[in-house]
Design a protein around this motif. Structure first.
Motif, mmCIF file in Angstrom:
data_model
loop_
_atom_site.group_PDB
_atom_site.id
_atom_site.type_symbol
_atom_site.label_atom_id
_atom_site.label_comp_id
_atom_site.label_asym_id
_atom_site.label_seq_id
_atom_site.Cartn_x
_atom_site.Cartn_y
_atom_site.Cartn_z
ATOM 1 N N ILE A 59 62.152 -21.776 146.374
ATOM 2 C CA ILE A 59 60.949 -22.660 146.687
ATOM 3 C C ILE A 59 60.775 -22.836 147.885
ATOM 4 N N ARG A 60 59.166 -21.932 148.538
ATOM 5 C CA ARG A 60 59.168 -22.258 150.262
ATOM 6 C C ARG A 60 57.984 -22.851 150.450
ATOM 7 N N PRO A 61 57.140 -23.266 151.113
ATOM 8 C CA PRO A 61 56.167 -23.504 151.554
ATOM 9 C C PRO A 61 55.297 -22.188 150.881
ATOM 10 N N THR A 62 55.125 -20.659 150.421
ATOM 11 C CA THR A 62 54.376 -19.248 150.730
ATOM 12 C C THR A 62 53.920 -20.309 149.242
ATOM 13 N N VAL A 63 55.179 -20.371 148.709
ATOM 14 C CA VAL A 63 55.213 -19.848 146.537
ATOM 15 C C VAL A 63 54.742 -20.985 146.484
ATOM 16 N N VAL A 64 54.904 -22.867 146.837
ATOM 17 C CA VAL A 64 54.031 -23.243 146.382
ATOM 18 C C VAL A 64 52.697 -23.353 146.296
ATOM 19 N N ALA A 65 51.821 -23.398 148.147
ATOM 20 C CA ALA A 65 50.611 -23.006 148.033
ATOM 21 C C ALA A 65 50.488 -21.572 146.847
ATOM 22 N N ALA A 66 50.447 -21.066 146.436
ATOM 23 C CA ALA A 66 50.384 -20.135 145.451
ATOM 24 C C ALA A 66 49.920 -20.648 144.521
ATOM 25 N N VAL A 67 50.853 -21.401 144.224
ATOM 26 C CA VAL A 67 51.068 -22.129 142.683
ATOM 27 C C VAL A 67 49.759 -23.292 142.882
ATOM 28 N N VAL A 68 49.693 -23.644 143.647
ATOM 29 C CA VAL A 68 48.896 -24.361 143.439
ATOM 30 C C VAL A 68 47.420 -23.636 143.917
ATOM 31 N N ALA A 69 48.040 -22.973 144.816
ATOM 32 C CA ALA A 69 45.762 -22.485 144.747
ATOM 33 C C ALA A 69 45.181 -21.351 143.508
ATOM 34 N N THR A 70 46.389 -21.393 142.368
ATOM 35 C CA THR A 70 45.791 -21.097 141.513
ATOM 36 C C THR A 70 46.326 -22.295 139.844
ATOM 37 N N ARG A 71 46.209 -23.014 140.271
ATOM 38 C CA ARG A 71 46.655 -24.718 138.914
ATOM 39 C C ARG A 71 46.204 -23.634 138.036
ATOM 40 N N GLY A 72 46.091 -23.917 136.711
ATOM 41 C CA GLY A 72 45.317 -23.888 135.602
ATOM 42 C C GLY A 72 44.876 -22.244 135.452
ATOM 43 N N GLU A 73 45.215 -21.185 136.500
ATOM 44 C CA GLU A 73 44.992 -19.803 136.028
ATOM 45 C C GLU A 73 45.743 -19.845 135.062
ATOM 46 N N VAL A 74 44.859 -18.379 134.267
ATOM 47 C CA VAL A 74 45.842 -18.036 133.191
ATOM 48 C C VAL A 74 45.173 -17.100 132.496
ATOM 49 N N ILE A 75 46.136 -15.655 131.893
ATOM 50 C CA ILE A 75 45.347 -14.542 131.954
ATOM 51 C C ILE A 75 45.000 -14.476 130.687
ATOM 52 N N SER A 76 43.514 -14.492 129.927
ATOM 53 C CA SER A 76 43.284 -14.464 128.007
ATOM 54 C C SER A 76 42.636 -13.178 128.009
ATOM 55 N N TYR A 77 43.002 -12.913 126.856
ATOM 56 C CA TYR A 77 42.395 -11.151 126.226
ATOM 57 C C TYR A 77 42.014 -11.948 124.774
ATOM 58 N N LYS A 78 40.196 -12.280 124.571
ATOM 59 C CA LYS A 78 39.939 -12.880 123.548
ATOM 60 C C LYS A 78 40.166 -13.800 123.243
ATOM 61 N N HIS A 79 39.930 -14.555 124.466
ATOM 62 C CA HIS A 79 40.083 -16.328 124.180
ATOM 63 C C HIS A 79 41.078 -17.195 123.538
ATOM 64 N N ARG A 80 41.891 -15.795 124.005
ATOM 65 C CA ARG A 80 43.666 -16.323 123.771
ATOM 66 C C ARG A 80 45.275 -15.883 124.692
ATOM 67 N N LEU A 81 45.873 -16.812 124.805
ATOM 68 C CA LEU A 81 46.560 -16.741 125.819
ATOM 69 C C LEU A 81 46.901 -14.771 125.869
ATOM 70 N N ALA A 82 47.374 -14.278 127.066
ATOM 71 C CA ALA A 82 47.690 -12.928 126.829
ATOM 72 C C ALA A 82 49.236 -12.755 126.607
ATOM 73 N N GLU A 83 49.507 -11.615 126.447
ATOM 74 C CA GLU A 83 51.471 -11.449 126.629
ATOM 75 C C GLU A 83 52.077 -10.842 127.797
ATOM 76 N N ALA A 84 52.031 -11.761 129.133
ATOM 77 C CA ALA A 84 51.857 -11.405 130.193
ATOM 78 C C ALA A 84 52.875 -10.645 130.873
ATOM 79 N N LEU A 85 53.659 -9.207 130.830
ATOM 80 C CA LEU A 85 54.996 -8.945 130.785
ATOM 81 C C LEU A 85 54.407 -8.398 132.335
ATOM 82 N N PHE A 86 55.505 -8.295 132.658
ATOM 83 C CA PHE A 86 56.067 -7.771 134.516
ATOM 84 C C PHE A 86 56.894 -7.231 134.049
ATOM 85 N N HIS A 87 57.532 -6.384 135.117
ATOM 86 C CA HIS A 87 58.554 -5.685 136.050
ATOM 87 C C HIS A 87 58.475 -5.350 137.304
ATOM 88 N N SER A 88 59.993 -5.409 137.449
ATOM 89 C CA SER A 88 59.332 -4.954 139.557
ATOM 90 C C SER A 88 58.701 -4.133 139.317
#
Length: 245
Positions: A59-88
């Motif tokens: 947990i670094r200041p850059t990480v805290v800033a990213a989380v705070v800046a996007t507070r409450g933001e999610v990925i949505s598809y047709k008004h439902r939470l998306a299955e937000a898979l990710f990989h390297s």
């Protein structure tokens, strides 16, 4: 907080970290709903099978800033939470959910990605002894307890893996072979294989299942000036970023 800094380097660009924060938040909320509906006693694991958590030191200041800046933001598809898979690292093109897991998801479809070539997992090679392959496949019960692998081959990175045992040849899925040999040994399902007398050589692309957001691609897009919302809407086709709290 720790998940974002574990899944991505805290030194990466701000917009990439914001994209990761939104994807991780969406994934956690969606999984929480799913696991509770299934009456499971937990929501997530702290491994590559869910989301990586390497401790509070990430947990670094850059990480805290990213989380705070996007507070409450999610990925949505047709008004439902998306299955937000990710990989390297996708290695040049992401993979559909159907190809990777057998179920079609409208926003988890192949996307061109020419921005992850800075990753050292963009292309990879690996040599394994056939003795090690034999032991791993036996332990996973993919072959019989007394069977010996004489060759392991795969010409098409989207086709089956051919395992030669004596005069017989068996077809195995790349996913099963990767799980057997280890996710940190065989870095993705997208590989070819050729065998010699005592070993087999694998050449592959990418790291992870390849579905959804490519993290190294997100870094590349952020380096090129794209916002976290633009990054996410590229990898989750047809989905959108919304603030829900």
């Amino acid at each position: 907080l720790g998940i974002v800094g574990s899944e991505m380097s805290p030194e990466w660009p701000a917009e990439a970290l914001k994209a990761q924060a939104v994807a991780a938040r969406t994934y956690a909320l969606q999984r929480r709903m799913m696991m509770r509906a299934a009456d499971k006693p937990y929501d997530l694991e702290s491994t590559v099978l869910s989301q990586v958590y390497e401790g509070a030191e990430r947990i670094r200041p850059t990480v805290v800033a990213a989380v705070v800046a996007t507070r409450g933001e999610v990925i949505s598809y047709k008004h439902r939470l998306a299955e937000a898979l990710f990989h390297s690292t996708c290695g040049g093109t992401t993979v559909s959910a159907r190809e990777a897991f057998g179920n079609s998801v409208p926003y988890l479809v192949p996307q061109k990605c020419k921005w992850c070539n800075q990753s050292n997992k963009y292309r990879w090679s690996l040599a394994l002894t056939l003795d090690k392959v034999t032991k791993a496949l036996r332990a996973s019960k993919l072959i019989g307890p007394k069977a010996t692998v004489d060759a392991l081959s795969r010409k098409d990175p989207s086709g089956p893996v051919l395992v030669t045992i004596g005069k017989k040849q068996e077809k195995l899925s790349a996913k099963a072979v990767r799980a057997s040999l280890g996710y940190m040994v065989v870095l993705s399902d997208r590989f070819t294989a050729t065998s010699g007398k005592k070993d087999t050589a694998l050449e592959g692309m990418g790291f992870g299942h390849g579905v959804g957001m490519c993290q190294w691609g997100a870094k590349g897009l952020s380096d090129r000036g794209m916002s976290h919302k633009e990054i996410l809407e590229h990898y989750y086709s047809g989905a959108e970023v919304k603030r829900i709290y």
